[in-house]
Design an enzyme around this catalytic site. Structure first.
Site, PDB file in Angstrom:
ATOM      1  N   HIS A 156      -5.539  -3.623   5.087  1.00  0.00           N
ATOM      2  CA  HIS A 156      -4.973  -3.954   3.775  1.00  0.00           C
ATOM      3  C   HIS A 156      -6.062  -4.371   2.783  1.00  0.00           C
ATOM      4  O   HIS A 156      -5.913  -5.325   2.038  1.00  0.00           O
ATOM      5  CB  HIS A 156      -3.943  -5.070   3.929  1.00  0.00           C
ATOM      6  CG  HIS A 156      -3.195  -5.407   2.674  1.00  0.00           C
ATOM      7  ND1 HIS A 156      -2.501  -4.471   1.934  1.00  0.00           N
ATOM      8  CD2 HIS A 156      -3.040  -6.595   2.016  1.00  0.00           C
ATOM      9  CE1 HIS A 156      -1.946  -5.058   0.895  1.00  0.00           C
ATOM     10  NE2 HIS A 156      -2.263  -6.348   0.907  1.00  0.00           N
TER      11      HIS A 156
ATOM     12  N   ASP B 243       0.828  -1.208   0.000  1.00  0.00           N
ATOM     13  CA  ASP B 243       0.000   0.000   0.000  1.00  0.00           C
ATOM     14  C   ASP B 243       0.862   1.258   0.000  1.00  0.00           C
ATOM     15  O   ASP B 243       0.537   2.253  -0.653  1.00  0.00           O
ATOM     16  CB  ASP B 243      -0.933  -0.001   1.219  1.00  0.00           C
ATOM     17  CG  ASP B 243      -1.844  -1.207   1.240  1.00  0.00           C
ATOM     18  OD1 ASP B 243      -2.309  -1.619   0.163  1.00  0.00           O
ATOM     19  OD2 ASP B 243      -2.083  -1.754   2.336  1.00  0.00           O
TER      20      ASP B 243
END
Length: 342
Positions: free
Chosen positions: A200, A173
């Protein structure tokens, strides 16, 4: 090949202080898969790794034989797909990475993977709890928001749970955030430091642009950038048209996090990486796990950083994140209770 050589050179520069006495065994569970193979390649190129142990339900010895021809000093061993092979793979490992599981396909969310991957992660966690109870466990298998709690419950049941040694790999990310913002701003992604917190998947991924070099991004440009960071995985799944999900970029992210842990374990100070860990930040709201910047050390997670100042827009993102994240975490806990396995 050029990119691989650049990666190798980077690892060499970072590993200049590592000595032969600092031998590190790293195990990859799911080494024959779409993430596992490139991840294992990157680990083979890392001079900090002295012993690379590969396991999968099929293909582990073949991947190991292939990688063993690469001219770096580490030993690569592939293990048989049975209980004895898994035990030998895990024995004495300092780091265990778990990318095992099925990939997403178009139209699937990470939660759609849950029923299959949850069982895989549970069983691998049981083996790791038995054969490598003191290793750092790096969970890549999706949905990370739920699979990390699964591992924690398995370790608790085995009486070996150490929250400082369990990590959900959310590094991708941050990698995506730095790349995407550089594309918008026309900058070098290596110079972009974007804090990403939460979880996530989807709305649980919260980029804090106000803490970046481009806090002035606002309006539609900001909304589009945040959305792309949150749902970048969908972009890859769609582009691969049923042939897989984000494997190469995820492998790079997993290798980067493993490298950071090794650097910290071998004495480097000030190593900070974002990761999904048991965290005090929102425990008061019943959320035991949260991704934020974590300072790493010889004992794993040494210090969990506060999220820092956020603006009103980001606070709304955090509020939405917490709602989903709490459900995701509970899903993992409930799975182990209902399906303890053999």
């Amino acid at each position: 090949m050029f990119a691989a050589r650049q990666t190798f050179n980077l690892f060499q520069k970072r590993a200049f202080s590592a000595s032969a006495s600092q031998a590190s065994k790293v195990a990859v569970l799911g080494a024959g898969g779409g993430i596992g193979q490139p991840l294992s390649l990157l680990l083979k190129l890392n001079p900090r790794v002295s012993d690379l142990a590969l396991y999968d339900i099929r293909g582990g010895p073949g991947v190991a034989a292939d990688l063993s021809h690469i001219n770096t000093n580490s030993t690569v061993t592939g293990y048989n797909p049975d209980a004895a092979g898994l035990n030998d793979c895990l024995k004495d490992a300092e780091i265990v990475l778990i990318p095992a599981g099925v990939p997403r396909k178009p139209g699937m969310t990470r939660d759609d993977l849950f029923n299959t991957n949850a069982s895989i992660v549970r069983d691998l966690a049981k083996a790791a709890a038995k054969s490598a109870p003191n290793a750092n466990i790096l969970v890549i298998s999706n949905p990370v928001n739920s699979t990390v709690p699964i591992v924690s419950e398995v370790y608790k049941a085995a009486g070996v749970y150490n929250p400082k040694r369990l990590f959900g790999v959310t590094t991708l990310d941050v990698v995506r955030a730095s790349r995407f913002i550089s594309q918008v701003q026309g900058t070098n992604p290596a110079d972009e430091k974007v804090t990403v917190i939460g979880g996530h998947s989807g709305v649980t991924i919260v980029p804090l642009l106000s803490q970046s070099n481009h806090a002035s991004i606002a309006g539609e440009a900001r909304d589009a950038l945040v959305n792309r960071i949150q749902f970048g995985g969908d972009e890859v799944v769609k582009a691969k048209d049923g042939a897989g999900s984000a494997t190469l970029s995820m492998a790079m992210a997993g290798a980067r996090f493993a490298e950071s842990l090794l650097r910290a374990a071998q004495g480097e100070k000030g190593v900070v990486e974002p990761t999904f860990v048991e965290s005090p930040l929102f425990k008061g709201q019943g959320i035991d796990f949260f991704a934020s910047k974590v300072e790493l050390g010889p004992n794993g997670a040494e210090k969990i950083h506060d999220i820092g100042p956020v603006n009103e827009y980001e606070q709304k993102l955090i509020d939405a994140c917490l709602v989903d994240l709490k459900k995701n975490i509970q899903k993992g806990v409930d799975f182990v209770k209902a399906n303890p396995g053999n």
